[in-house]
Write an enzyme that holds these catalytic residues in place. Structure first.
Site, PDB file in Angstrom:
ATOM      1  N   LYS A  52      -7.286  26.942  20.652  1.00 15.18           N
ATOM      2  CA  LYS A  52      -8.646  26.417  20.867  1.00 15.18           C
ATOM      3  C   LYS A  52      -9.609  26.990  19.838  1.00 15.18           C
ATOM      4  CE  LYS A  52      -9.095  28.196  25.033  1.00 15.18           C
ATOM      5  NZ  LYS A  52      -7.873  29.012  25.161  1.00 15.18           N
TER       6      LYS A  52
ATOM      7  N   ARG B 224      -6.421  42.865  19.426  1.00 18.00           N
ATOM      8  CA  ARG B 224      -7.196  42.964  20.673  1.00 18.00           C
ATOM      9  C   ARG B 224      -6.380  43.695  21.720  1.00 18.00           C
ATOM     10  NH1 ARG B 224      -9.466  36.953  21.926  1.00 18.00           N
ATOM     11  NH2 ARG B 224      -8.912  37.621  24.022  1.00 18.00           N
TER      12      ARG B 224
ATOM     13  N   ARG C 106      -1.409  38.066  16.750  1.00 21.13           N
ATOM     14  CA  ARG C 106      -2.797  37.818  16.334  1.00 21.13           C
ATOM     15  C   ARG C 106      -3.486  39.101  15.864  1.00 21.13           C
ATOM     16  NH1 ARG C 106      -6.696  34.471  20.230  1.00 21.13           N
ATOM     17  NH2 ARG C 106      -6.411  36.200  21.677  1.00 21.13           N
TER      18      ARG C 106
ATOM     19  N   ARG D 298      -2.806  37.377  31.604  1.00 23.93           N
ATOM     20  CA  ARG D 298      -3.759  36.313  31.256  1.00 23.93           C
ATOM     21  C   ARG D 298      -3.140  34.925  31.460  1.00 23.93           C
ATOM     22  NH1 ARG D 298      -4.836  37.880  25.467  1.00 23.93           N
ATOM     23  NH2 ARG D 298      -6.412  36.234  25.350  1.00 23.93           N
TER      24      ARG D 298
ATOM     25  N   ARG E 257     -13.648  28.134  33.166  1.00 31.97           N
ATOM     26  CA  ARG E 257     -12.284  28.602  33.434  1.00 31.97           C
ATOM     27  C   ARG E 257     -11.944  28.506  34.914  1.00 31.97           C
ATOM     28  NH1 ARG E 257     -11.646  32.165  28.516  1.00 31.97           N
ATOM     29  NH2 ARG E 257      -9.588  33.081  28.544  1.00 31.97           N
TER      30      ARG E 257
HETATM   31  P1  AMP Z   1     -10.698  34.736  25.501  1.00 34.87           P
HETATM   32  O1  AMP Z   1     -11.188  35.321  24.214  1.00 34.87           O
HETATM   33  O2  AMP Z   1     -11.174  33.339  25.751  1.00 34.87           O
HETATM   34  O3  AMP Z   1      -9.200  34.867  25.669  1.00 34.87           O
HETATM   35  O4  AMP Z   1     -11.379  35.619  26.678  1.00 34.87           O
HETATM   36  C1  AMP Z   1     -11.137  37.003  26.757  1.00 34.87           C
HETATM   37  C2  AMP Z   1     -11.462  37.500  28.148  1.00 34.87           C
HETATM   38  O5  AMP Z   1     -12.857  37.265  28.425  1.00 34.87           O
HETATM   39  C3  AMP Z   1     -10.718  36.816  29.291  1.00 34.87           C
HETATM   40  O6  AMP Z   1      -9.424  37.370  29.501  1.00 34.87           O
HETATM   41  C4  AMP Z   1     -11.662  37.114  30.458  1.00 34.87           C
HETATM   42  O7  AMP Z   1     -11.567  38.458  30.871  1.00 34.87           O
HETATM   43  C5  AMP Z   1     -13.027  36.930  29.807  1.00 34.87           C
HETATM   44  N1  AMP Z   1     -13.489  35.532  29.885  1.00 34.87           N
HETATM   45  C6  AMP Z   1     -13.627  34.642  28.869  1.00 34.87           C
HETATM   46  N2  AMP Z   1     -14.078  33.460  29.308  1.00 34.87           N
HETATM   47  C7  AMP Z   1     -14.237  33.593  30.650  1.00 34.87           C
HETATM   48  C8  AMP Z   1     -14.668  32.716  31.689  1.00 34.87           C
HETATM   49  N3  AMP Z   1     -15.040  31.443  31.437  1.00 34.87           N
HETATM   50  N4  AMP Z   1     -14.707  33.190  32.955  1.00 34.87           N
HETATM   51  C9  AMP Z   1     -14.372  34.472  33.235  1.00 34.87           C
HETATM   52  N5  AMP Z   1     -13.935  35.357  32.312  1.00 34.87           N
HETATM   53  C10 AMP Z   1     -13.873  34.926  31.022  1.00 34.87           C
END
Ligand code: AMP
Length: 220
Positions: A13, A160, A127, A171, A88
């Site tokens: 994405k 990360r 990554r 996740r 989400r």
């Molecule tokens: P991402 O970079 O999109 O993988 O997000 C990293 C982390 O941020 C996720 O594992 C969640 O802990 C938090 N996070 C990101 N987007 C959301 C969301 N829409 N709702 C809740 N937590 C989020």
């Protein structure tokens, strides 16, 4: 054009969002990036979100919804935007719908990146990200010219914390249990399109670009 990019972590994405941003000028709003920047700055949101993010769990709906809706409200209404990592949960999606309908800016489409677990694990464990400019690399597929150093700005590359195998598994489970319901939610609304996240970035972009063009023609 107002788009939600939906898919498990590692589906591509973010990569597509950066390509659409660079080539079509779409605004890219990534919840993960905004949260990470809050953690780095030590804001109240960042302090509340940090431990959930490190464990690979979702940050509470209330925090994320308020943060993202205020980001969206601050955008120029004539601009196209993509939401990456938001919503989400179905609750987040319903609150987003409410907020967008109040300002007469409904979503045009939701792109679901259907991706195999094998691809997701390979992408996420490899990554690497630049600490300075946020550029993405992959240890095998897209390595930097010099190990550990960003080609674009010379910044240090890091992995990360939540890209370690145990947290990735968590996740992916969270996606299956809390986010997957959104596929049916948006399919019922008639705005879901599906692309394969297993393809290479250029191939996915071509498909996405075609879908966006068709949608643009339908609207005009
Ligand atoms: P991402 O970079 O999109 O993988 O997000 C990293 C982390 O941020 C996720 O594992 C969640 O802990 C938090 N996070 C990101 N987007 C959301 C969301 N829409 N709702 C809740 N937590 C989020």
């Amino acid at each position: 054009m107002r788009i939600v990019l939906l898919g498990p972590p590692g589906a591509g994405k973010g990569t597509q969002a950066v390509m659409l941003e660079e080539r079509l000028g779409y605004i890219h709003l990534s919840t993960g990036d905004i949260l990470r920047s809050n953690v780095k700055k030590g804001t109240e949101i960042g302090n509340k979100a940090k431990s959930f993010m490190e464990k690979g769990e979702l940050v509470s709906d209330d925090i994320v919804i308020e943060m993202m809706i205020s980001e969206i409200r601050s955008l120029d209404k004539s601009k196209s935007f993509m939401l990456d990592g938001f919503p989400r949960t179905v609750y987040q999606a319903s609150k987003l719908d409410e907020a967008l309908s109040k300002v007469s800016m409904p979503l045009d489409m939701v792109v679901y990146f259907k991706t195999s677990e094998e691809t997701l694990m390979f992408r996420l464990t490899g990554r690497r990200i630049c600490r300075e400019c946020g550029a993405n690399y992959h240890a095998v597929n897209m390595p930097p010219k010099k190990e550990g150093v960003c080609d674009k700005c010379g910044g240090e590359l890091y992995q990360r914390k939540d890209d370690k195998p145990e947290t990735i598994k968590k996740r992916l489970t969270v996606f299956d249990s809390q986010t997957k319901d959104l596929i049916a939610y948006y399919r019922d609304k008639g705005i879901l399109v599906e692309v394969s996240g297993d393809l290479g970035a250029d191939e996915v972009y071509e498909k996405l670009f075609g879908i966006i063009n068709d949608r643009d023609k339908d609207r005009s």
